[in-house]
Design a protein around this motif. Structure first.
Motif, PDB file in Angstrom:
ATOM      1  N   ILE A 174       0.835  -1.206   0.000  1.00  0.00           N
ATOM      2  CA  ILE A 174       0.000   0.000   0.000  1.00  0.00           C
ATOM      3  C   ILE A 174       0.869   1.256   0.000  1.00  0.00           C
ATOM      4  CG2 ILE A 174      -1.759   1.290   1.285  1.00  0.00           C
ATOM      5  CD1 ILE A 174      -2.697  -1.395   2.446  1.00  0.00           C
ATOM      6  N   PHE A 175       1.688   1.418   1.024  1.00  0.00           N
ATOM      7  CA  PHE A 175       2.416   2.665   1.257  1.00  0.00           C
ATOM      8  C   PHE A 175       3.514   2.918   0.225  1.00  0.00           C
ATOM      9  CE2 PHE A 175       0.051   2.203   4.966  1.00  0.00           C
ATOM     10  CZ  PHE A 175       0.218   3.242   5.853  1.00  0.00           C
ATOM     11  N   LEU A 176       4.063   1.878  -0.380  1.00  0.00           N
ATOM     12  CA  LEU A 176       5.164   2.061  -1.331  1.00  0.00           C
ATOM     13  C   LEU A 176       4.678   2.190  -2.774  1.00  0.00           C
ATOM     14  CD1 LEU A 176       7.874  -0.377   0.119  1.00  0.00           C
ATOM     15  CD2 LEU A 176       7.524   2.055   0.580  1.00  0.00           C
ATOM     16  N   ASP A 177       3.367   2.191  -2.967  1.00  0.00           N
ATOM     17  CA  ASP A 177       2.800   2.373  -4.314  1.00  0.00           C
ATOM     18  C   ASP A 177       2.673   3.867  -4.592  1.00  0.00           C
ATOM     19  OD1 ASP A 177       1.491   2.321  -6.699  1.00  0.00           O
ATOM     20  OD2 ASP A 177      -0.238   1.165  -6.003  1.00  0.00           O
ATOM     21  N   THR A 178       3.733   4.466  -5.113  1.00  0.00           N
ATOM     22  CA  THR A 178       3.736   5.913  -5.372  1.00  0.00           C
ATOM     23  C   THR A 178       2.906   6.228  -6.615  1.00  0.00           C
ATOM     24  OG1 THR A 178       5.918   6.144  -4.372  1.00  0.00           O
ATOM     25  CG2 THR A 178       5.173   7.936  -5.808  1.00  0.00           C
ATOM     26  N   VAL A 179       1.862   7.014  -6.416  1.00  0.00           N
ATOM     27  CA  VAL A 179       0.982   7.402  -7.517  1.00  0.00           C
ATOM     28  C   VAL A 179       1.568   8.587  -8.275  1.00  0.00           C
ATOM     29  CG1 VAL A 179      -1.326   8.255  -8.103  1.00  0.00           C
ATOM     30  CG2 VAL A 179      -1.030   6.565  -6.271  1.00  0.00           C
TER      31      VAL A 179
END
Length: 346
Positions: free
Chosen positions: A101-106
């Motif tokens: 979740i947190f490392l999925d940079t949009v």
């Protein structure tokens, strides 16, 4: 203090002292956040964390701390709000992987701030937008529906995946009508579109937003302006869709052209349409959910990324609505019971 026989002890030693200090926070304030949320006791000795709570809570606390530490090892800066999101996500489902979740940079903003999902539902939403041409994000205010959609739109534009961004909203709010507001059409419409401008300026430099709007690469307009158009090679966001009529929603969805992507966001608990006009968003939820290529993602209060009191406010209104429905059901039952038999036979 008396020992509680139901309590267990767990010890967790973190290998890198510098990262451990970052995780613990000043005066262990980050660990205090976790302890307060879980009703546990958490202490440190050097780079070792000591947890005392019941067995399930001990396991949960270890899971949270290990996964937050893993984020720090990956170079992700863990802040206080991230700890709250982690506690919420892992309390709901211990199988959640925070790295996914947190490392999925949009998108990385003009101020070098990374925009990432903060909950499993937000991650589902991002993945749905990547993999589907039409996505509906439905849920309460503050869950990131519009902001994440905007980040995905700006990312698609900068990567050359679309030629333009079109942002639209129905010009209906809190019972106001445009004709009664002061100013020309642009001045009347602007307040309804302001949240979209705010999100844009949070991601792009003000001068760049102005230039792209002048060039027509970014367009912000009320939904009525979409009529009669075909929108090709575009990333289109319809915000506050709960305030579209059935006719407006059908009109909007049939504007979508080739190589385009549309994201429709709304909160069906905050409909400002007149009582005789059903919401177009509610209708689509009922009739379009099984169409391949269309995805619905539903958010709840656990996805709220605003002030922590917002979750409590949403919960209070939900409880009020439940009590109201229960009272109506009781009154309806009593009315049936007191109806004279002769009247029922008639």
């Amino acid at each position: 203090m008396d020992e509680n026989p139901s309590q267990q002890h767990a010890k967790l030693t973190l290998s890198e002292m510098d990262l451990a200090r970052q995780l613990f926070g000043e005066h262990n304030k980050n660990l205090h956040r976790i302890a307060d949320a879980l009703d546990a006791e958490i202490h440190t000795r050097g780079n070792t964390v000591i947890i005392r709570a019941d067995d399930i809570t001990c396991q949960l606390a270890v899971n949270i701390i290990e996964q937050l530490y893993g984020l720090l090892q990956e170079g992700y800066p863990v802040y206080g709000k991230d700890i709250e999101y982690a506690v919420s996500a892992l309390s709901a489902d211990h199988r959640v992987k925070l790295k996914d979740i947190f490392l999925d940079t949009v998108y990385i903003t003009a101020k070098k701030r990374s925009i990432t999902p903060k909950s499993p539902h937000q991650k589902q939403y991002i993945d749905a937008i990547r993999n589907h041409d039409i996505v509906f994000g439905v849920g309460p205010a503050g869950t990131g529906k519009t902001y994440l959609a905007m980040a995905m739109a700006v990312s698609a534009l900068t990567k050359g995946q679309v030629d333009r961004i079109i942002l639209t909203r129905p010009a209906v709010e809190a019972g106001e009508a445009l004709g009664f507001l002061p100013g020309d059409l642009a001045e009347k419409v602007d307040p309804y579109l302001r949240p979209l401008y705010d999100a844009l300026h949070d991601m792009l430099a003000y001068e760049k937003v102005t230039r792209l709007m002048q060039q027509g690469v970014i367009e912000v307009a009320p939904i009525a302006f979409m009529r009669g158009r075909t929108l090709n090679d575009s990333f289109i966001i319809l915000d506050e869709a709960q305030n579209t009529t059935k006719e407006q929603m059908k009109m909007f969805l049939t504007r979508i052209g080739f190589s385009s992507k549309a994201v429709i966001t709304g909160d069906i608990t905050q409909i400002d349409l007149p009582s005789d006009k059903p919401s177009g968003l509610i209708e689509t939820k009922n009739i379009l959910r099984d169409i391949e290529g269309i995805r619905f993602v539903f958010f709840d209060k656990r996805d709220v990324v605003r002030h922590k009191l917002v979750q409590e406010i949403i919960r209070a209104y939900e409880n009020l609505e439940k009590r109201s429905r229960a009272a109506k059901a009781v009154n309806a039952t009593r009315a049936d019971e007191t109806t004279p038999q002769s009247q029922m036979e008639d």
